[in-house]
Design an enzyme around this catalytic site. Structure first.
Site, PDB file in Angstrom:
ATOM      1  N   HIS A 197       0.528  -1.393  -0.044  1.00  0.00           N
ATOM      2  CA  HIS A 197       0.116  -0.195  -0.079  1.00  0.00           C
ATOM      3  C   HIS A 197       0.685   1.542  -0.213  1.00  0.00           C
ATOM      4  O   HIS A 197       2.432   1.299  -0.499  1.00  0.00           O
ATOM      5  CB  HIS A 197      -0.700  -0.415   1.536  1.00  0.00           C
ATOM      6  CG  HIS A 197      -0.138   0.096   2.527  1.00  0.00           C
ATOM      7  ND1 HIS A 197       0.846  -1.216   3.110  1.00  0.00           N
ATOM      8  CD2 HIS A 197      -0.233   1.304   3.240  1.00  0.00           C
ATOM      9  CE1 HIS A 197       0.736  -1.052   3.870  1.00  0.00           C
ATOM     10  NE2 HIS A 197       0.407   1.183   4.248  1.00  0.00           N
ATOM     11  N   ASP A 230       0.472   4.867   2.052  1.00  0.00           N
ATOM     12  CA  ASP A 230      -0.089   5.368   3.224  1.00  0.00           C
ATOM     13  C   ASP A 230      -1.250   6.387   2.771  1.00  0.00           C
ATOM     14  O   ASP A 230      -0.693   7.307   1.877  1.00  0.00           O
ATOM     15  CB  ASP A 230       0.531   5.509   4.483  1.00  0.00           C
ATOM     16  CG  ASP A 230       1.657   4.660   4.413  1.00  0.00           C
ATOM     17  OD1 ASP A 230       1.475   3.120   4.902  1.00  0.00           O
ATOM     18  OD2 ASP A 230       2.679   5.170   5.027  1.00  0.00           O
ATOM     19  N   HIS A 250       4.550   0.220  -0.052  1.00  0.00           N
ATOM     20  CA  HIS A 250       5.080  -0.783   0.738  1.00  0.00           C
ATOM     21  C   HIS A 250       4.591  -1.529   1.647  1.00  0.00           C
ATOM     22  O   HIS A 250       3.325  -1.793   1.423  1.00  0.00           O
ATOM     23  CB  HIS A 250       6.358   0.108   1.713  1.00  0.00           C
ATOM     24  CG  HIS A 250       4.779   1.255   3.157  1.00  0.00           C
ATOM     25  ND1 HIS A 250       4.873   1.968   2.655  1.00  0.00           N
ATOM     26  CD2 HIS A 250       4.818   0.173   3.992  1.00  0.00           C
ATOM     27  CE1 HIS A 250       3.316   2.564   3.612  1.00  0.00           C
ATOM     28  NE2 HIS A 250       3.610   2.232   4.137  1.00  0.00           N
ATOM     29  N   ARG A 295       5.046   5.917  14.913  1.00  0.00           N
ATOM     30  CA  ARG A 295       4.925   6.052  12.719  1.00  0.00           C
ATOM     31  C   ARG A 295       4.468   7.519  13.021  1.00  0.00           C
ATOM     32  O   ARG A 295       3.808   7.531  13.554  1.00  0.00           O
ATOM     33  CB  ARG A 295       4.320   6.176  12.041  1.00  0.00           C
ATOM     34  CG  ARG A 295       4.225   5.740  10.663  1.00  0.00           C
ATOM     35  CD  ARG A 295       3.534   4.235   9.988  1.00  0.00           C
ATOM     36  NE  ARG A 295       1.921   5.275   9.729  1.00  0.00           N
ATOM     37  CZ  ARG A 295       1.323   5.264   9.039  1.00  0.00           C
ATOM     38  NH1 ARG A 295       1.597   3.820   8.213  1.00  0.00           N
ATOM     39  NH2 ARG A 295       0.283   5.606   8.938  1.00  0.00           N
TER      40      ARG A 295
HETATM   41  C1  SIN Z   1       3.195   0.514   7.593  1.00  0.00           C
HETATM   42  O1  SIN Z   1       2.554   0.605   7.271  1.00  0.00           O
HETATM   43  O2  SIN Z   1       2.884   1.898   8.241  1.00  0.00           O
HETATM   44  C2  SIN Z   1       3.754  -0.441   8.323  1.00  0.00           C
HETATM   45  C3  SIN Z   1       5.464  -0.254   8.731  1.00  0.00           C
HETATM   46  C4  SIN Z   1       5.643  -1.718   9.312  1.00  0.00           C
HETATM   47  O3  SIN Z   1       5.480  -1.624  10.231  1.00  0.00           O
HETATM   48  O4  SIN Z   1       6.759  -2.433   9.056  1.00  0.00           O
END
Ligand code: SIN
Length: 293
Positions: free
Chosen positions: A111, A113, A269, A284
C-alpha cells in the site's frame, strides 16, 4: 568563500549519503536526529529523500518529542485516521505486535499510506524501537521504475485512467482490520468514513521531482473510473502485481533505533512477518502531502 557558503558546504558535506546501487534507497550517516536540524541539514535530507525515495538513518535513539521535532522539519502533520495514537502524542502511532499475536502484521499488504485521502501524506517516518531477531522487514516498491519500464504505448494508455481509492477493505466495520481487538495489541478505530471514495490519477506526476510514477496499490484501489467492475479488477490486479515485481523492490532490514523516511508519492511498501514469538515495535509519523496530479 563567504562564511555562509562555508557553513553550508560543511553541513551538506557532513551528511554522508550512501545510495544503493540502483539509486532506490540510501543510508544517511553523519547527523544526530535527536538534535533540532539546521536549515542546511533539512535541505540536504530533503534532497536525499526526493532522490532516493527511501532513506534510513541507523542508530538514532530518539524520544517522542524529538521524533515530533524531526517530523515537523519536513512540513505539517499528516492526518492519521483509524489507529489510536500514543497517549499524549497525538501524531505518533505505535505499530506493535506482541510475541503471542497471530494476526498478520499491521500494513502487511502492499500500500501507499492513506492513498484514500484527498491529500495523502508526502512522507512516512518510521522509528524502530524494538526489532525482532528474524523477519519483520519492510519492503519498498519503486513506482518511478515501474512506470519507466512500461512500453510508451502502455504509459500513454494508463495516463488517461483514474483510480477509485477507499479505506473500506481494511477500516470499515466489516474491514479486515476491524473486530480483532483482543487478537491485536494495536487499537484500530474502524468507521463508516472508510466507505468514502477518492479519485486519483493512475500515473502520478511528483510535484517536486516532476517524475512520473505508477501509483496504484492493492489495499486502497477499489476500481477504475469508466471501466466495468470486472475489467477494472483484472487491470488493477495486473498492475499491482507488476508494480511489486522483485526488479522494483528494496527489502529493508531494521536495526534498533533506525529511522526510515519514505516518499509515498513514488513508493509503496509492505510490512513483512516471519517473526512470530518475538515483539516488534515501531513509532510512526506522517508529513502532510498534496493532491495527486
Ligand atoms: C506501515 O505500513 O506503516 C507499517 C510498516 C512496517 O511496520 O514495517
Amino acid at each position: 568563500m563567504t562564511r555562509r557558503a562555508n557553513e553550508q558546504s560543511a553541513d551538506l558535506a557532513a551528511l554522508d549519503i550512501r545510495p544503493h546501487a540502483r539509486g532506490f534507497g540510501a543510508a544517511v550517516l553523519g547527523v544526530d536526529l535527536s538534535r533540532p536540524l539546521n536549515e542546511r541539514q533539512i535541505v540536504g535530507i530533503r534532497q536525499a529523500w526526493l532522490t532516493h525515495q527511501v532513506i534510513y538513518f541507523p542508530d538514532q535513539p530518539m524520544s517522542h518529542p524529538q521524533l515530533d521535532t524531526f517530523t515537523r522539519s519536513f512540513g505539517d502533520w499528516g492526518n492519521d485516521p483509524y489507529v489510536a495514537p500514543i497517549a499524549g502524542h497525538e501524531h505518533i502511532l505505535e505499530i506493535r505486535r506482541e510475541p503471542h499475536e497471530k494476526v498478520s502484521p499491521f500494513g502487511g499488504a502492499w500500500h501507499s499510506d492513506w492513498s484514500f485521502q484527498p491529500c495523502p501524506p508526502s512522507a512516512t517516518i518510521l522509528h524502530a524501537k524494538e526489532v525482532p531477531p528474524v523477519g519483520g522487514e519492510t519492503w519498498y516498491a519503486d513506482g518511478y521504475a515501474a512506470y519507466e519500464a512500461l512500453p510508451g504505448s502502455e504509459q500513454h494508455r494508463l495516463e488517461a485512467l483514474t483510480v477509485i481509492h477507499s479505506a473500506r477493505r481494511p477500516y470499515s466495520h466489516e474491514g479486515y482490520q476491524a473486530g480483532r481487538g483482543p487478537e491485536r495489541s494495536m487499537r484500530i478505530l474502524p468507521s463508516d468514513k472508510a466507505y468514502e471514495t477518492q479519485l486519483h490519477p493512475l500515473i502520478r506526476t511528483h510535484p517536486e521531482t516532476g517524475r512520473k510514477a505508477l501509483w496504484v496499490n492493492a489495499v486502497y484501489a477499489i476500481g477504475i473510473v469508466d471501466l466495468p467492475e470486472e475489467e477494472a479488477r483484472q487491470l488493477l490486479k495486473r498492475l499491482c502485481d507488476y508494480a511489486t515485481e522483485s526488479q522494483f523492490i528494496y527489502r529493508h532490514r531494521w536495526s534498533e533505533n533506525m529511522l526510515t523516511m519514505w516518499d509515498n508519492r513514488s513508493v509503496q511498501h509492505c510490512a513483512r512477518g516471519g517473526y512470530n514469538g518475538h515483539r516488534r515495535i515501531m513509532h510512526r509519523t506522517t508529513v502532510a502531502g498534496d493532491p495527486p496530479r
